[in-house]
Every structure is written in structure tokens, then in C-alpha cells.
Design a protein around this motif. Structure first.
Motif, PDB file in Angstrom:
ATOM      1  N   LEU A 457       0.858  -1.176   0.000  1.00  0.00           N
ATOM      2  CA  LEU A 457       0.000   0.000   0.000  1.00  0.00           C
ATOM      3  C   LEU A 457       0.893   1.225   0.000  1.00  0.00           C
ATOM      4  O   LEU A 457       1.725   1.397   0.883  1.00  0.00           O
ATOM      5  N   GLN A 458       0.711   2.053  -0.994  1.00  0.00           N
ATOM      6  CA  GLN A 458       1.504   3.274  -1.117  1.00  0.00           C
ATOM      7  C   GLN A 458       0.575   4.460  -0.872  1.00  0.00           C
ATOM      8  O   GLN A 458      -0.476   4.584  -1.507  1.00  0.00           O
ATOM      9  N   ILE A 519       1.407  -5.136   3.040  1.00  0.00           N
ATOM     10  CA  ILE A 519       0.169  -5.690   3.597  1.00  0.00           C
ATOM     11  C   ILE A 519       0.106  -7.180   3.283  1.00  0.00           C
ATOM     12  O   ILE A 519       0.200  -7.579   2.124  1.00  0.00           O
ATOM     13  N   SER A 520      -0.050  -8.004   4.303  1.00  0.00           N
ATOM     14  CA  SER A 520      -0.130  -9.452   4.105  1.00  0.00           C
ATOM     15  C   SER A 520      -1.563  -9.921   3.879  1.00  0.00           C
ATOM     16  O   SER A 520      -1.825 -10.761   3.028  1.00  0.00           O
ATOM     17  N   VAL A 521      -2.495  -9.372   4.666  1.00  0.00           N
ATOM     18  CA  VAL A 521      -3.893  -9.826   4.594  1.00  0.00           C
ATOM     19  C   VAL A 521      -4.800  -8.607   4.445  1.00  0.00           C
ATOM     20  O   VAL A 521      -5.373  -8.116   5.433  1.00  0.00           O
ATOM     21  N   PRO A 522      -4.954  -8.079   3.239  1.00  0.00           N
ATOM     22  CA  PRO A 522      -5.781  -6.870   3.052  1.00  0.00           C
ATOM     23  C   PRO A 522      -7.230  -7.084   3.447  1.00  0.00           C
ATOM     24  O   PRO A 522      -7.912  -6.138   3.824  1.00  0.00           O
ATOM     25  N   LEU A 526      -7.541  -2.662   8.423  1.00  0.00           N
ATOM     26  CA  LEU A 526      -8.240  -1.388   8.515  1.00  0.00           C
ATOM     27  C   LEU A 526      -7.224  -0.266   8.317  1.00  0.00           C
ATOM     28  O   LEU A 526      -6.111  -0.329   8.834  1.00  0.00           O
ATOM     29  N   LEU A 527      -7.616   0.757   7.570  1.00  0.00           N
ATOM     30  CA  LEU A 527      -6.785   1.936   7.347  1.00  0.00           C
ATOM     31  C   LEU A 527      -7.372   3.088   8.148  1.00  0.00           C
ATOM     32  O   LEU A 527      -8.571   3.375   8.038  1.00  0.00           O
ATOM     33  N   ARG A 528      -6.541   3.734   8.960  1.00  0.00           N
ATOM     34  CA  ARG A 528      -7.034   4.819   9.813  1.00  0.00           C
ATOM     35  C   ARG A 528      -6.145   6.054   9.688  1.00  0.00           C
ATOM     36  O   ARG A 528      -4.914   5.955   9.756  1.00  0.00           O
ATOM     37  N   PHE A 529      -6.778   7.188   9.480  1.00  0.00           N
ATOM     38  CA  PHE A 529      -6.102   8.479   9.477  1.00  0.00           C
ATOM     39  C   PHE A 529      -6.478   9.215  10.761  1.00  0.00           C
ATOM     40  O   PHE A 529      -7.661   9.298  11.107  1.00  0.00           O
ATOM     41  N   LEU A 550      -9.545  -1.748   4.344  1.00  0.00           N
ATOM     42  CA  LEU A 550      -8.686  -1.573   3.179  1.00  0.00           C
ATOM     43  C   LEU A 550      -9.397  -2.028   1.907  1.00  0.00           C
ATOM     44  O   LEU A 550      -9.158  -1.498   0.823  1.00  0.00           O
ATOM     45  N   THR A 551     -10.281  -2.998   2.029  1.00  0.00           N
ATOM     46  CA  THR A 551     -11.017  -3.499   0.865  1.00  0.00           C
ATOM     47  C   THR A 551     -12.019  -2.486   0.333  1.00  0.00           C
ATOM     48  O   THR A 551     -12.561  -2.659  -0.767  1.00  0.00           O
ATOM     49  N   SER A 552     -12.302  -1.426   1.106  1.00  0.00           N
ATOM     50  CA  SER A 552     -13.230  -0.382   0.651  1.00  0.00           C
ATOM     51  C   SER A 552     -12.503   0.883   0.223  1.00  0.00           C
ATOM     52  O   SER A 552     -13.137   1.898  -0.069  1.00  0.00           O
ATOM     53  N   VAL A 553     -11.165   0.833   0.182  1.00  0.00           N
ATOM     54  CA  VAL A 553     -10.359   1.986  -0.222  1.00  0.00           C
ATOM     55  C   VAL A 553     -10.259   2.050  -1.737  1.00  0.00           C
ATOM     56  O   VAL A 553     -10.055   1.032  -2.401  1.00  0.00           O
ATOM     57  N   ARG A 554     -10.390   3.250  -2.269  1.00  0.00           N
ATOM     58  CA  ARG A 554     -10.224   3.431  -3.721  1.00  0.00           C
ATOM     59  C   ARG A 554      -8.879   4.074  -4.025  1.00  0.00           C
ATOM     60  O   ARG A 554      -8.403   4.948  -3.294  1.00  0.00           O
ATOM     61  N   ASN A 555      -8.280   3.648  -5.105  1.00  0.00           N
ATOM     62  CA  ASN A 555      -6.993   4.172  -5.541  1.00  0.00           C
ATOM     63  C   ASN A 555      -7.122   5.603  -6.052  1.00  0.00           C
ATOM     64  O   ASN A 555      -8.199   6.064  -6.419  1.00  0.00           O
ATOM     65  N   GLY A 556      -5.987   6.285  -6.088  1.00  0.00           N
ATOM     66  CA  GLY A 556      -5.916   7.588  -6.730  1.00  0.00           C
ATOM     67  C   GLY A 556      -5.917   8.744  -5.757  1.00  0.00           C
ATOM     68  O   GLY A 556      -5.655   8.604  -4.564  1.00  0.00           O
ATOM     69  N   TYR A 557      -6.198   9.928  -6.290  1.00  0.00           N
ATOM     70  CA  TYR A 557      -6.298  11.137  -5.475  1.00  0.00           C
ATOM     71  C   TYR A 557      -7.676  11.162  -4.824  1.00  0.00           C
ATOM     72  O   TYR A 557      -8.704  11.162  -5.521  1.00  0.00           O
TER      73      TYR A 557
END
Length: 585
Positions: A457-458, A519-522, A526-529, A550-557
Motif C-alpha cells: 500500500l503506497q 500488507i499481508s492480509v488486506p 483497517l486503514l485509519r487516518f 482496506l477493501t473499501s479503499v479506492r486508488n488515486g487522489y
């Protein structure tokens, strides 16, 4: 064409912008007539300065290749290359010349299409026809409490708040009350008391306001037989046909029903005197056994009272008979459960015991005992009674081993509850999330302690907009914001990185800080800001946070909304980030 600033002024945006301390110097700069107010072209200039986004200027300039504007082809390039989206049919939406101005581009990035959360996951999108044990279920502990567990108030309002957050398993600590009426409170403490029947009425009224899927009533029963009989009467009388009082079919089931089959229904979790199959045979034999509260959580607060620890109660048949799919049983180990526990029998484990089992299960070579136990049986985890301040344990390790009912103190708005909110954010925020396939398939050998390498994950935290002042009473209360980016998942994935702080700028701070996370197990991550106000002399102050799978995160800006500690949206505030989830291979 109506200027963008005029559109915003109609909806009150300019009024809001004028209230920001950052705008004072800008306003003075734009007031060239020295009238003390802004008019016409002055307002346009004021709007232009306040909405200037250098980070978006860079992106727009890169893709606006058609006479300084973004054509349909340019926008498609951006959507494919940066956002990784292919759903937009630009020719249908584009206007006239099929171009997008920078203002339109900014609006796109700040609306749903530009949000980090995948809008396809906003409604119920998962398969809801699988057995209950295949889902994570949003669950509350000591639901009746508004504050701490020693002297805080009990209230039906606490149930309403939990249910409105799509909590699907609520707890009722039931004790003998005056005038023969059972009451609910935290036993052996000074917490206030509320009537059992008032709680049931409140639950009935609010259970399905935000989610149609079943609500589990987890009974901690300390009552005499007579008051248990009245509990059963209230449950049947108040909940009516919505209360499940017998299996759904005409024959003995072999597995739990699904959330879809149980829409609008209530399940009682508690002790039962006999096996469920007795309802389909002439064998009405009951086991006359003494029983204690399954959790014994209340007596944790009265550690030295041996009489309390040895207190026994008899179970009323009337209450026993309405326990159908959630029969409480003692946990005797994974082997014992495998050989003796029926699919409708479930155990509750104190957090310390549960973490011990998860740790031991993970360390054994090729051992997946806890995960396999949760493939066909429900397990409830609850906080230790020693958490008298109603604090919470980290729910993530319990989800990692497939525990469905990971109960938390909903009244305590800390990181653990933010993670819970993030876990249940997708799927219509309905309180049920389908577990990953490797936590449901009997052939799975998944072990959260033994993993293979996965994707990378970048993330680049670019900027923030309109962060709130923390002390509104102080005229010059400007924050020094920083951003923490966290991954919460299996042990190998847990990580946290922090940007530098920006001095005196909560209006439009820019960090342009890049992070990478393996990330081993996406599927479980959970991704938290978290945005904080930097303080060199003491602990940083909380500004806002946002958490999602993380499975609900969309790529890009993407735009990241920010929430208060209670989980409410902070108007106009947000982060601007660049996200890229890449396969490592």
C-alpha cells in the motif's frame, strides 16, 4: 456562466468562510474599496484566494492538456491512470465542449466520486444469505451504561444510541427489582437502575431504524425464577411476532439461519434447560441445573465477596424456552467444543482468556483451532470487569481469529470504537460484515501468525482543508496539525507512520509526505487516518479521524472526511491523499 463563488454564496458557504480566523487578512486584502464589506469582483477575488489549492493546481495542470482546460479525453486519462476507474461515461455527462474547468475538477474531487470510501460499498452489497456465524456482528457490552461501570447512570437512551449506530447485539444485566419487576444495572455497583420492560420497549422502537437485520439480546440473568418468568412475559408481550420463539423451519435445523432470513427479528441469548431438538421430539426432559451468570463479570468488581462468586440461580422454563439459536454454554476448550457443542450453542469469553487462546492457537504449528471453531459456532468476547472506566480492548485480534460478537463499551469514544465504526462502515452500515472466505471455508489453513507476503500500500498524505479550532473561545487558537496513518490488521500488518507538523495552519496545511506499507492480509486490514494538534510540551490534542476497511479503499487522489471522537462528520474538514494499492509481484 454563473461564477462558482455565486453558487457557493447561495448555499451559505461564504458566510462560513468569513467566520474563519484565517480569512481576516485575506478579506482585508480584497477590500480594495476600504468599505469594510466585499462586493462583486471583490467577493470573486476573495473566493479565489480562499479556495486556492496548489496541490490540485499541479494535478490539474498535468492533465488539462486542451487549451488549458480538461477535455473529456484528458479527464478519462486521469480517471484511468490515477483513480483506476473505468465506470464513467464522459460523453453523457460532459457539457457542450466536453471539458471540465478547474472549479469543476475541484468539485469532483470533493464529492462522492472523489471520496476514499468506495461508494459501491455504501449500500448492502454482501451476500446476506449465509449462516449468522459467517459474519462479524457489531456488538455492545454493558449497553445500558452512559458512563463508567461503578457509579455512572444507566439509561434506555444508551440502548437507543447503540442501536442507532447499527449495533446488532446488546447486553442486558438483569436483577431482581422492587414490586416484582426485574431491573437492569451493573450489579454490586452504584450505577443507577432501569426497568427491564422499559428497556425492551426502547429496543423494540429503535432496533431497526438503521438496519433491518436481526438484533441479539444478550441476557446476563441474575434473577429469581419469579422475575425470570416476568422477563419472559415482557419479551413475548412487547416484541410479539418479531421475537424468535422457535426454529424457523418445521424440522430440526443443521445450521444457524442467515441475517436475511432473520430480518426484523430478535434473538435471545441466554441459558437453556435442554437441547433444541427437544422441540421436534416427544422428549421434553429438562436438565434442572443450578446456573450462574455466564460472564461473572459483575462479581469481578466485588473480588473479595465469596458469597457473590458462589451465588446460584435456578432457570425458569418460560425464559429457557425462548432461547433458540443462541444458547449460552461454558467453554471447555476447542476439542470439547468440537465434539460436544451444537451449532446453536455459543460461549462468551473474557478478553484475557480470548487473547490467550488466540495467541496459543496461532503459535502452534499448523494450528487454526480458534478460526475453525468460529466457522460453525458463534463466540462472544467481552471486556474485563476491571475496566471500571468503561475502556475497551483492541477488537482487531479477535476479528483476526474469526470471533463474530466482539463486544465493546459503545459509550467510550476512543480508538477501539473508531476501529469498530470503520469495520462496520461498509455494507450499508447494517451491523453485519461477511467474514473473508478463508475464515469460513473448513478447508482453510489460514493462520494470522503465519503469513505470506502480499500487496504493498503506497500512500501520500498531501494536504488538509479547514481543520477546526480546538479552543473556539480563544481568538487566535490555530492548530499545528500532523497526520498519523495507521494499519490495523493481523500482527504482521500493524504499522503506524506520522507526518511532520505544520505551524499555525489549520486552514490549508500541506505535508506532501509519502508512506509505504507492506500488507499481508488486506481482507482483514483497517486503514485509519488521525489528525492531531502537535504539542511539544504535552500530549497532542485530537482533531479528527477516519477509519475504513482496506477493501473499501479506492486508488488515486482522494478526499478523506474527518470525524469527531463520537463519530460525527466535521463539516468542510478533510484530508487530501494519494492512494495506490499494488500487487508486490
Amino acid at each position: 456562466m454563473t461564477p462558482m463563488w455565486r453558487k457557493y454564496s447561495r448555499c451559505g458557504a461564504l458566510k462560513f468562510l468569513f467566520s474563519l480566523s484565517k480569512t481576516k487578512s485575506v478579506k482585508l486584502k480584497c477590500d480594495t474599496s476600504n468599505s469594510g464589506t466585499l462586493e462583486d469582483l471583490e467577493i470573486e477575488e476573495f473566493y479565489s484566494l480562499l479556495t486556492k489549492r496548489e496541490e490540485i493546481d499541479v494535478i490539474y495542470a498535468k492533465y488539462a492538456k486542451t487549451e488549458g482546460e480538461m477535455s473529456a479525453r484528458d479527464l478519462l486519462d486521469f480517471l484511468l491512470n490515477e483513480q483506476r476507474e473505468q465506470k464513467h461515461e464522459l460523453d453523457e455527462a460532459a457539457k457542450q465542449k466536453k471539458r471540465m474547468t478547474k472549479d469543476g475538477f475541484v468539485m469532483y474531487l470533493n464529492q462522492e466520486d472523489g471520496c476514499i470510501f468506495n461508494p459501491a460499498h455504501s449500500p448492502v452489497y454482501q451476500d446476506m444469505s449465509q449462516p449468522l456465524n459467517h459474519y462479524f456482528i457489531s456488538s455492545s457490552h454493558n449497553t445500558y451504561l452512559m458512563e463508567d461501570q461503578l457509579k455512572g447512570p444507566s439509561s434506555t437512551e444508551a440502548y437507543v444510541k447503540a442501536l442507532m449506530k447499527s449495533c446488532r447485539c446488546v447486553e442486558l444485566d438483569c436483577w431482581d427489582g422492587p414490586n416484582g419487576e426485574p431491573i437492569i444495572y451493573h450489579g454490586y455497583t452504584l450505577t443507577s437502575k432501569i426497568l427491564f420492560k422499559d428497556v425492551i420497549r426502547a429496543i423494540k422502537d429503535y432496533a431497526f431504524k438503521t438496519s433491518p437485520y436481526p438484533v441479539i439480546l444478550s441476557l446476563e440473568n441474575h434473577c429469581t425464577v419469579e422475575q425470570q418468568q416476568l422477563m419472559a412475559h415482557h419479551l413475548i408481550d412487547i416484541l410479539g411476532s418479531a421475537l424468535v420463539t422457535k426454529p424457523l423451519g418445521d424440522t430440526m435445523p443443521a445450521s444457524l439461519p442467515s441475517p436475511e432470513e432473520l430480518k426484523g427479528k430478535f434473538l435471545v441469548k441466554g441459558k437453556r434447560l435442554n437441547k433444541l431438538d427437544a422441540m421436534f421430539s416427544n422428549n421434553n426432559t429438562t436438565v434442572e441445573e443450578d446456573s450462574v451468570s455466564e460472564e461473572d463479570e459483575a462479581v469481578d468488581c466485588k473480588e473479595n465477596d465469596q458469597k457473590a462468586k458462589k451465588a446460584k440461580i435456578k432457570l425458569a422454563k418460560e425464559l429457557s424456552d425462548i432461547v433458540i439459536y443462541c444458547k449460552s454454554v461454558h467453554f471447555g476448550g476447542f476439542e470439547h467444543a468440537r465434539d460436544n457443542q451444537s451449532f446453536y450453542e455459543m460461549s462468551s469469553l473474557k478478553e484475557s482468556k480470548a487473547f490467550q487462546l488466540a495467541d496459543a492457537s496461532g503459535k502452534l504449528r499448523n494450528s487454526t483451532a480458534f478460526i475453525h471453531h468460529n466457522m460453525d459456532k458463534l463466540t462472544r468476547i467481552y471486556p474485563a470487569g476491571s475496566r471500571t472506566d468503561s475502556s475497551n480492548y483492541n477488537p482487531v485480534p479477535m476479528w483476526n481469529v474469526g470471533c463474530q460478537i466482539v463486544a465493546l463499551n459503545f459509550q467510550t469514544n476512543t480508538k477501539e470504537m473508531h476501529l469498530n465504526q470503520g469495520r462496520f462502515l461498509p455494507n450499508g452500515f447494517c451491523g453485519y460484515i461477511l467474514k473473508p472466505e478463508f475464515q469460513r471455508s473448513p478447508s482453510s489453513q489460514f493462520n494470522p501468525q503465519s503469513l505470506t507476503e502480499g500487496p504493498w500500500l503506497q500512500k501520500k498524505v498531501i494536504s488538509a482543508q479547514q481543520l477546526p479550532k480546538l479552543n473556539k473561545d480563544k481568538q487566535n487558537s490555530i492548530v499545528d496539525p500532523l497526520v498519523k496513518v495507521e494499519i490495523q490488521g493481523v500482527a504482521a500488518d500493524n504499522d503506524k507512520k506520522t507526518t511532520h507538523h505544520i505551524e499555525n495552519n489549520g486552514f490549508n496545511p500541506m505535508w506532501n509526505t509519502k508512506f509505504e506499507f507492506p500488507i499481508s492480509v488486506p481482507e482483514l486490514a483497517l486503514l485509519r487516518f488521525v489528525v492531531e494538534d502537535h504539542d511539544s510540551a504535552s500530549q497532542n490534542d485530537y482533531i479528527g479521524q477516519y477509519c475504513l476497511p482496506l477493501t473499501s479503499v479506492r486508488n488515486g487522489y482522494r478526499h478523506v472526511p474527518l470525524l469527531t471522537k463520537r463519530g460525527d462528520i466535521i463539516p468542510s474538514a478533510g484530508l487530501f491523499v494519494h492512494i495506490m494499492l499494488m500487487d508486490q509481484k
